[in-house]
Design a protein around this motif. Structure first.
Motif, PDB file in Angstrom:
ATOM      1  N   ARG A   1       0.831  -1.207   0.000  1.00  0.00           N
ATOM      2  CA  ARG A   1       0.000   0.000   0.000  1.00  0.00           C
ATOM      3  C   ARG A   1       0.864   1.255   0.000  1.00  0.00           C
ATOM      4  O   ARG A   1       0.550   2.238  -0.684  1.00  0.00           O
ATOM      5  N   GLU A   2       1.955   1.227   0.761  1.00  0.00           N
ATOM      6  CA  GLU A   2       2.860   2.369   0.795  1.00  0.00           C
ATOM      7  C   GLU A   2       3.451   2.624  -0.594  1.00  0.00           C
ATOM      8  O   GLU A   2       3.550   3.770  -1.035  1.00  0.00           O
ATOM      9  N   ALA A   3       3.823   1.552  -1.299  1.00  0.00           N
ATOM     10  CA  ALA A   3       4.358   1.699  -2.653  1.00  0.00           C
ATOM     11  C   ALA A   3       3.306   2.293  -3.587  1.00  0.00           C
ATOM     12  O   ALA A   3       3.622   3.158  -4.419  1.00  0.00           O
ATOM     13  N   GLU A   4       2.043   1.862  -3.465  1.00  0.00           N
ATOM     14  CA  GLU A   4       0.968   2.417  -4.281  1.00  0.00           C
ATOM     15  C   GLU A   4       0.801   3.910  -4.020  1.00  0.00           C
ATOM     16  O   GLU A   4       0.636   4.702  -4.950  1.00  0.00           O
ATOM     17  N   ILE A   5       0.823   4.286  -2.756  1.00  0.00           N
ATOM     18  CA  ILE A   5       0.630   5.697  -2.401  1.00  0.00           C
ATOM     19  C   ILE A   5       1.804   6.529  -2.892  1.00  0.00           C
ATOM     20  O   ILE A   5       1.621   7.628  -3.428  1.00  0.00           O
ATOM     21  N   ARG A   6       3.017   6.008  -2.732  1.00  0.00           N
ATOM     22  CA  ARG A   6       4.192   6.746  -3.216  1.00  0.00           C
ATOM     23  C   ARG A   6       4.128   6.935  -4.736  1.00  0.00           C
ATOM     24  O   ARG A   6       4.464   8.006  -5.247  1.00  0.00           O
ATOM     25  N   ALA A   7       3.681   5.907  -5.455  1.00  0.00           N
ATOM     26  CA  ALA A   7       3.548   6.015  -6.911  1.00  0.00           C
ATOM     27  C   ALA A   7       2.485   7.046  -7.272  1.00  0.00           C
ATOM     28  O   ALA A   7       2.674   7.849  -8.205  1.00  0.00           O
ATOM     29  N   ALA A   8       1.377   7.061  -6.548  1.00  0.00           N
ATOM     30  CA  ALA A   8       0.312   8.025  -6.813  1.00  0.00           C
ATOM     31  C   ALA A   8       0.790   9.448  -6.530  1.00  0.00           C
ATOM     32  O   ALA A   8       0.487  10.376  -7.298  1.00  0.00           O
ATOM     33  N   VAL A   9       1.552   9.628  -5.479  1.00  0.00           N
ATOM     34  CA  VAL A   9       2.089  10.955  -5.155  1.00  0.00           C
ATOM     35  C   VAL A   9       3.073  11.397  -6.237  1.00  0.00           C
ATOM     36  O   VAL A   9       3.055  12.556  -6.671  1.00  0.00           O
ATOM     37  N   ALA A  10       3.908  10.488  -6.688  1.00  0.00           N
ATOM     38  CA  ALA A  10       4.863  10.827  -7.743  1.00  0.00           C
ATOM     39  C   ALA A  10       4.130  11.217  -9.027  1.00  0.00           C
ATOM     40  O   ALA A  10       4.507  12.185  -9.701  1.00  0.00           O
ATOM     41  N   ASP A  11       3.063  10.482  -9.368  1.00  0.00           N
ATOM     42  CA  ASP A  11       2.264  10.817 -10.545  1.00  0.00           C
ATOM     43  C   ASP A  11       1.620  12.191 -10.391  1.00  0.00           C
ATOM     44  O   ASP A  11       1.587  12.984 -11.348  1.00  0.00           O
ATOM     45  N   ALA A  12       1.111  12.477  -9.207  1.00  0.00           N
ATOM     46  CA  ALA A  12       0.481  13.775  -8.958  1.00  0.00           C
ATOM     47  C   ALA A  12       1.509  14.899  -9.049  1.00  0.00           C
ATOM     48  O   ALA A  12       1.227  15.963  -9.613  1.00  0.00           O
ATOM     49  N   GLU A  13       2.710  14.668  -8.539  1.00  0.00           N
ATOM     50  CA  GLU A  13       3.769  15.685  -8.629  1.00  0.00           C
ATOM     51  C   GLU A  13       4.145  15.932 -10.082  1.00  0.00           C
ATOM     52  O   GLU A  13       4.363  17.081 -10.493  1.00  0.00           O
ATOM     53  N   ASP A  14       4.213  14.854 -10.868  1.00  0.00           N
ATOM     54  CA  ASP A  14       4.517  15.004 -12.291  1.00  0.00           C
ATOM     55  C   ASP A  14       3.423  15.805 -12.995  1.00  0.00           C
ATOM     56  O   ASP A  14       3.708  16.681 -13.825  1.00  0.00           O
ATOM     57  N   ALA A  15       2.173  15.503 -12.681  1.00  0.00           N
ATOM     58  CA  ALA A  15       1.048  16.208 -13.300  1.00  0.00           C
ATOM     59  C   ALA A  15       1.063  17.679 -12.921  1.00  0.00           C
ATOM     60  O   ALA A  15       0.827  18.564 -13.767  1.00  0.00           O
ATOM     61  N   LEU A  16       1.367  17.975 -11.668  1.00  0.00           N
ATOM     62  CA  LEU A  16       1.440  19.387 -11.242  1.00  0.00           C
ATOM     63  C   LEU A  16       2.617  20.091 -11.909  1.00  0.00           C
ATOM     64  O   LEU A  16       2.527  21.258 -12.257  1.00  0.00           O
ATOM     65  N   GLY A  17       3.707  19.351 -12.061  1.00  0.00           N
ATOM     66  CA  GLY A  17       4.867  19.949 -12.759  1.00  0.00           C
ATOM     67  C   GLY A  17       4.557  20.252 -14.192  1.00  0.00           C
ATOM     68  O   GLY A  17       4.975  21.297 -14.730  1.00  0.00           O
ATOM     69  N   ASP A  18       3.798  19.380 -14.852  1.00  0.00           N
ATOM     70  CA  ASP A  18       3.397  19.623 -16.242  1.00  0.00           C
ATOM     71  C   ASP A  18       2.456  20.818 -16.349  1.00  0.00           C
ATOM     72  O   ASP A  18       2.533  21.596 -17.309  1.00  0.00           O
ATOM     73  N   LEU A  19       1.574  20.999 -15.377  1.00  0.00           N
ATOM     74  CA  LEU A  19       0.651  22.132 -15.378  1.00  0.00           C
ATOM     75  C   LEU A  19       1.388  23.443 -15.152  1.00  0.00           C
ATOM     76  O   LEU A  19       0.965  24.493 -15.658  1.00  0.00           O
ATOM     77  N   ALA A  20       2.466  23.392 -14.387  1.00  0.00           N
ATOM     78  CA  ALA A  20       3.190  24.614 -14.052  1.00  0.00           C
ATOM     79  C   ALA A  20       3.998  25.117 -15.246  1.00  0.00           C
ATOM     80  O   ALA A  20       4.351  26.298 -15.296  1.00  0.00           O
ATOM     81  N   LYS A  21       4.246  24.271 -16.199  1.00  0.00           N
ATOM     82  CA  LYS A  21       5.062  24.673 -17.370  1.00  0.00           C
ATOM     83  C   LYS A  21       4.305  25.508 -18.313  1.00  0.00           C
ATOM     84  O   LYS A  21       3.350  25.832 -18.612  1.00  0.00           O
TER      85      LYS A  21
END
Length: 72
Positions: A52-72
């Protein structure tokens, strides 16, 4: 207060009974089986937690990537 005393007495009697039972061959086998099952359960809980921790970490990483793409 009376209930607390009864719980303490019950726990003490249970401990003494378990100690006497563990001295017998059948009792030792019983407690070894209980110990094995408890360890298996603990390992399953740890494995589930790590998955579950690995799933949450992956989801957080995906969300950070998505926010980084929006900020560009």
């Amino acid at each position: 207060m009376k209930n607390l005393l009864l719980i303490a007495i019950g726990a003490g009697v249970g401990f003494i009974a378990a100690h006497q039972l563990s001295k017998t061959e059948q009792g030792a086998r019983f407690f070894a089986e209980v110990d094995g099952r408890a360890r298996e359960f603990g390992e399953a809980v740890v494995d589930g937690y790590k998955a579950r921790e690995a799933e949450i970490r992956a989801a957080v990483a995906d969300a950070e990537d998505a926010l980084g793409d929006l900020a560009k």
